[in-house]
Structure formats: C-alpha cells, structure tokens
Design a protein around this motif. Structure first.
Motif, PDB file in Angstrom:
ATOM      1  N   ILE A  32      72.713 -18.480  18.415  1.00 60.02           N
ATOM      2  CA  ILE A  32      73.544 -17.229  18.106  1.00 60.02           C
ATOM      3  C   ILE A  32      72.693 -16.104  17.676  1.00 60.02           C
ATOM      4  O   ILE A  32      72.944 -15.047  18.230  1.00 60.02           O
ATOM      5  N   LEU A  35      70.708 -14.835  20.642  1.00 60.51           N
ATOM      6  CA  LEU A  35      71.573 -13.931  21.581  1.00 60.51           C
ATOM      7  C   LEU A  35      71.589 -12.732  21.602  1.00 60.51           C
ATOM      8  O   LEU A  35      71.677 -11.727  22.650  1.00 60.51           O
ATOM      9  N   PHE A  36      71.319 -11.954  20.365  1.00 59.80           N
ATOM     10  CA  PHE A  36      71.475 -10.442  19.968  1.00 59.80           C
ATOM     11  C   PHE A  36      70.077 -10.014  19.588  1.00 59.80           C
ATOM     12  O   PHE A  36      70.043  -8.927  19.077  1.00 59.80           O
ATOM     13  N   ASP A  39      69.416  -6.587  20.833  1.00 55.84           N
ATOM     14  CA  ASP A  39      70.216  -5.234  19.873  1.00 55.84           C
ATOM     15  C   ASP A  39      69.473  -5.192  18.687  1.00 55.84           C
ATOM     16  O   ASP A  39      69.545  -4.122  18.088  1.00 55.84           O
ATOM     17  N   GLU A 362      70.781 -17.847  27.591  1.00 50.13           N
ATOM     18  CA  GLU A 362      70.417 -16.704  26.549  1.00 50.13           C
ATOM     19  C   GLU A 362      71.205 -15.514  26.370  1.00 50.13           C
ATOM     20  O   GLU A 362      71.065 -14.895  25.524  1.00 50.13           O
ATOM     21  N   GLY A 363      72.252 -15.505  27.226  1.00 49.65           N
ATOM     22  CA  GLY A 363      73.318 -14.414  27.046  1.00 49.65           C
ATOM     23  C   GLY A 363      73.298 -12.953  27.640  1.00 49.65           C
ATOM     24  O   GLY A 363      73.582 -11.937  27.055  1.00 49.65           O
ATOM     25  N   HIS A 364      72.111 -13.005  28.634  1.00 44.94           N
ATOM     26  CA  HIS A 364      72.000 -11.723  29.148  1.00 44.94           C
ATOM     27  C   HIS A 364      72.280 -11.578  30.896  1.00 44.94           C
ATOM     28  O   HIS A 364      71.803 -10.913  31.232  1.00 44.94           O
ATOM     29  N   LEU A 368      77.141  -7.849  27.877  1.00 43.31           N
ATOM     30  CA  LEU A 368      78.058  -8.050  26.635  1.00 43.31           C
ATOM     31  C   LEU A 368      79.068  -9.486  26.938  1.00 43.31           C
ATOM     32  O   LEU A 368      78.994 -10.071  25.859  1.00 43.31           O
ATOM     33  N   ASN A 370      78.770 -11.816  28.674  1.00 47.88           N
ATOM     34  CA  ASN A 370      78.127 -13.185  28.436  1.00 47.88           C
ATOM     35  C   ASN A 370      77.713 -13.392  26.992  1.00 47.88           C
ATOM     36  O   ASN A 370      77.929 -14.528  26.666  1.00 47.88           O
ATOM     37  N   LYS A 371      77.366 -12.334  26.181  1.00 44.98           N
ATOM     38  CA  LYS A 371      77.028 -12.691  24.816  1.00 44.98           C
ATOM     39  C   LYS A 371      78.328 -13.090  24.162  1.00 44.98           C
ATOM     40  O   LYS A 371      78.305 -14.260  23.327  1.00 44.98           O
ATOM     41  N   ASN A 374      79.453 -16.777  24.990  1.00 47.50           N
ATOM     42  CA  ASN A 374      78.338 -17.780  24.520  1.00 47.50           C
ATOM     43  C   ASN A 374      78.615 -17.667  22.865  1.00 47.50           C
ATOM     44  O   ASN A 374      78.544 -18.851  22.300  1.00 47.50           O
ATOM     45  N   VAL A 375      78.708 -16.746  22.191  1.00 44.46           N
ATOM     46  CA  VAL A 375      79.274 -16.711  20.765  1.00 44.46           C
ATOM     47  C   VAL A 375      80.593 -17.499  20.591  1.00 44.46           C
ATOM     48  O   VAL A 375      80.472 -18.416  19.556  1.00 44.46           O
TER      49      VAL A 375
END
Length: 456
Positions: A32, A35-36, A39, A362-364, A368, A370-371, A374-375
């Motif tokens: 988690i 993922l960010f 950001d 990886e969430g990208h 957003l 996708n993130k 995944n979260v």
C-alpha cells in the motif's frame, strides 16, 4: 469431496495462515505504501525534483556531468535519467566500493542537490516489500513463499466456504459464526483480484521470477526478442522487465588515434579513449524519435554500448511510461549510431502480459483508479486476516492452540490434483509442500512408535 478432505484443507489453511500472517501483513502494508510513492516523493523531494540551482549560467549536459564528477570524487556516473518537464534530470553515481548516490540537475544543467538511494521513500518501500529491508537469498525466498501460500489460503478458503455453506445466514447466530461469515464473504469477493495482484508481482521474485524470465528468454516467440550479442555490464534497474537480462550488442572499437564525437574523455568513463558526448547522443536519440522520459545507461567496457530505454516499471518517479511505449535501444558509444532496437510490439505474449501486469501491480497502469482498486483489495485482505484470527480466538481454549482436528482418512484425488497443480505453477510452494509432508510423516511415525511402545 469427503469430510476428511475438508478437515485436511482446514488444518493446512489454519497452520499456513498462522505462520504466514505476519509476513503477509508486512507485504500488504508495504505494498500500500509503495502504491503512492510517486505522490509522496513529488511532495517530499519537490526541491530536488522541480527546484533550481542558485547558479544561473547555462551548461551543456556534458558540462553538468563533469561538474558532478568534480564535486563527487571517487564516484562515476553510471546512468542519466532524462525526464520530461517539469522534472529535473537525475544522475546515478557509483563508487568502486558499490556506494550509490543520486544527483539532480536543473534545466540549466546546474546541480540542485543529491540523495542517498538507500533512504528514498520508493526504495525503502520497495526493499521492505520485496526483501523485508534485509535482503539475501533466504529472505527473498521467504517473501516469495508467503505470496505462494497466500494463493493456497485463498483457494482452500474458497473451497471451505462453499463446502460448509459459510455464506448462508445461520438460523441461530453466534459471534464465531458471524466472524466466519464475514471472513468467508471477504475471501470470496477478493480471491480473483488478490490472485491477479500476487501473480503480477511474481516476476520480481527470486525463484519464480527467474523461472518466468528464463522461459521468456528461451522461447522468444512467446517471450522477449533474442539478441545474440555480449551481455551488458552496467546496472539495468531502469530498463524494462522484458529486456532487462537481454544480451546487448557491442560497439565497434575505432582506431585509437582517431577522434570520434568530441575532444574530451567521455563523462562517467575512465577508459582512456574518446567517445560520443552525451549531448551528441541525445541528438541521435531525438533523431530516432525517442521522446522523453528515458534513461541512458553508460557502457563500462571498450566495446560496450549506450543503452537508452523507456520502461513502464522503472520504480523512478517521473520515468514510467505506458506499457505500449516501452523500448530498449542500443547506440554505438563512438559513432552514436543506432545498433538495434527492441520495442513493445516485438515482445512475445508472455513479455507483453507482464509488461502490463507489473504496472497494474504497482498501481499506475490506469492512474488513480488503479491505486484505489489496489488499496481496496489490500485493505480487504487485511480485514480477511483480521476476521480469520477473530474466528480462531472465538473458539480457542486457554493453553491450547485449538488447531483443526487431524484426519486419518485417505487423501482424496481432488486434494492431490490441486496441490500438484499449485506446486507446478509455484515451484517454491511445491518444495515447501514436500517439507510439510516430510514433517507430518515424521510426526506420524513418532506418535505411532509411542503407541506401539504402550501396547508392549
């Protein structure tokens, strides 16, 4: 399947969860966090990523690299990340002892600042997620084993859910049945998304990842294109997964008395000869219509090449591109001519699958949303573990582990088939099953021996 099969699944599910839960919780939380990373780093390192130097004179990229080398004695430049606006250019430096450093250049190619790679947010999260920040073969295998057992826990949980009709609302509800129903409901919903997340992360694993990549290399028609040349000696971490271990071509060494592309020694190299400058190389890259962002990996031998690549899973903020834009190209270090180029369209189906799968993991891959997806899946998985333990504690007796009952019935064919399939798909899991069976066999013989002694 018979009741004995259910109890066997239950027992293996229980012990698998009990031993693997701490690792799975760590992997999920660090996942988690990772993922960010874009950001977080855009805010935490905004001065390095987007800031400017107090110096305002315009330097060429080669002059900027030379300045970096002068201010960082004992280090050589190994990679340059040419970012798209508004990101600054990032240089990776290495010393003979293996120490690394990141240095950033602004749009004037003046030095903005530097970082220690070990302690950047992205690298910390990645190292915790992949190797518990400890590293080493044993730890890497342990992390992969936890992921493999998570697959078994999901499948076995799904079987027990439908076998016991756990989703059906009971006539008389108890706390344990409530926990069981919630645990079963969450597990049923996230089984497929969680399996996708786990399998798209396995290409980075130590055992299965190497197996997947080897299969991709040995079968170019379904994997990665084959380049039959000498392998590169430089660090390949920003090169796309599909071509990371691919053999690279070699540069044709010129007459030592001739000048090729400049009067000074090539930045980042100490080989005592002249080569094309980075400025000239960037011109060649532009001629080939390779757009920013891309990374340049230096050659570290006299017949090595410049590797210029665009990747969808670089792990570098501001460097990732869409999977369809992935590309790895090789330029002669003396003439700057393009030697060969491998693009996404030339990948086999296996390489294409993981080129899309890794950014999804990886969430990208699609921004957003996708993130967020995944979260949600990761948080649901944590709740799944939480309610599994609540269910266990609700029936646990003091001073007793309260494990599911043993079964003496014969192992069913269905159970064997499932285990064989999972063992073949995930070899490390298969090896662990053999260890578990050996331990159970030893314990069975031990208890049987004690029973025989009592009867004498």
């Amino acid at each position: 399947m018979k009741k004995g099969t259910y109890n066997r699944f239950w027992r293996w599910h229980f012990f698998g969860a009990l031993f693997m839960a701490p690792l799975l919780i760590t992997l999920t939380l660090s996942g988690i966090g990772y993922l960010f990373y874009n950001d977080v780093e855009n805010v935490a390192y905004k001065d390095l990523f987007f800031g400017t130097s107090e110096e305002t004179s315009q330097l060429t990229i080669d002059e900027g690299v030379s300045l970096v080398k002068q201010e960082n004695k004992g280090f050589e430049v190994s990679k340059i990340m040419i970012m798209d606006e508004p990101y600054n250019t990032r240089l990776t430096l290495k010393s003979e002892s293996g120490e690394e450093k990141y240095v950033f250049l602004d749009d004037h190619n003046e030095i903005v600042g530097s970082q220690n790679p070990k302690y950047t947010y992205a690298n910390i999260m990645r190292n915790v997620h992949s190797s518990l920040f400890v590293g080493g073969t044993v730890v890497n295998y342990l992390v992969e084993l936890a992921a493999c057992w998570a697959i078994f826990l999901l499948f076995s949980g799904l079987y027990m859910t439908f076998k016991s009709r756990a989703l059906k609302k009971p006539k008389k509800s108890t706390r344990r049945l409530q926990f069981k129903r919630i645990h079963a409901l969450i597990g049923t919903i996230i089984t497929i998304p969680m399996i996708i997340l786990i399998f798209t992360g396995l290409p980075w694993s130590a055992f299965m990842g190497n197996f997947i990549y080897t299969a991709s290399q040995e079968h170019p028609s379904i994997g990665t294109p084959l380049l039959k040349q000498q392998p590169p000696t430089s660090d390949m971490s920003e090169i796309p997964w599909a071509t990371r271990k691919e053999a690279a071509p070699t540069s044709e060494k010129p007459d030592p008395h001739a000048h090729h592309g400049g009067n000074g020694e090539m930045p980042g190299m100490d080989m005592g000869h002249n080569g094309i400058s980075v400025e000239e190389l960037m011109g060649k890259v532009q001629d080939e219509r390779i757009s920013k962002p891309y990374s340049i990996v230096y050659p570290f031998s006299e017949d090595g090449v410049f590797t210029v690549s665009k990747g969808s899973n670089t792990g570098v903020t501001g460097l990732d591109v869409h999977p369809s834009e992935e590309m790895t190209s090789y330029f002669d270090q003396y003439s700057g001519n393009l030697i060969s180029k491998v693009g996404y369209e030339e990948y086999g189906i296996l390489a294409k699958w993981f080129t899309w799968g890794i950014p999804l993991h990886e969430g990208h891959l699609f921004g957003l949303p996708n993130k967020i997806i995944n979260v949600i899946v990761c948080l649901a998985f944590l709740f799944l573990i939480f309610y599994g333990f609540k269910m266990w504690l609700s029936r646990k007796r003091n001073g007793n582990i309260s494990a599911p009952p043993k079964t003496t019935s014969k192992i069913s064919i269905g159970f064997v088939v499932l285990m064989v399939i999972l063992g073949v798909i995930m070899p490390l899991f298969g090896i662990s099953l053999l260890v578990v069976l050996a331990i159970e066999g030893i314990l069975y013989l031990f208890h049987r021996g004690k029973g025989d002694m009592r009867t004498e």
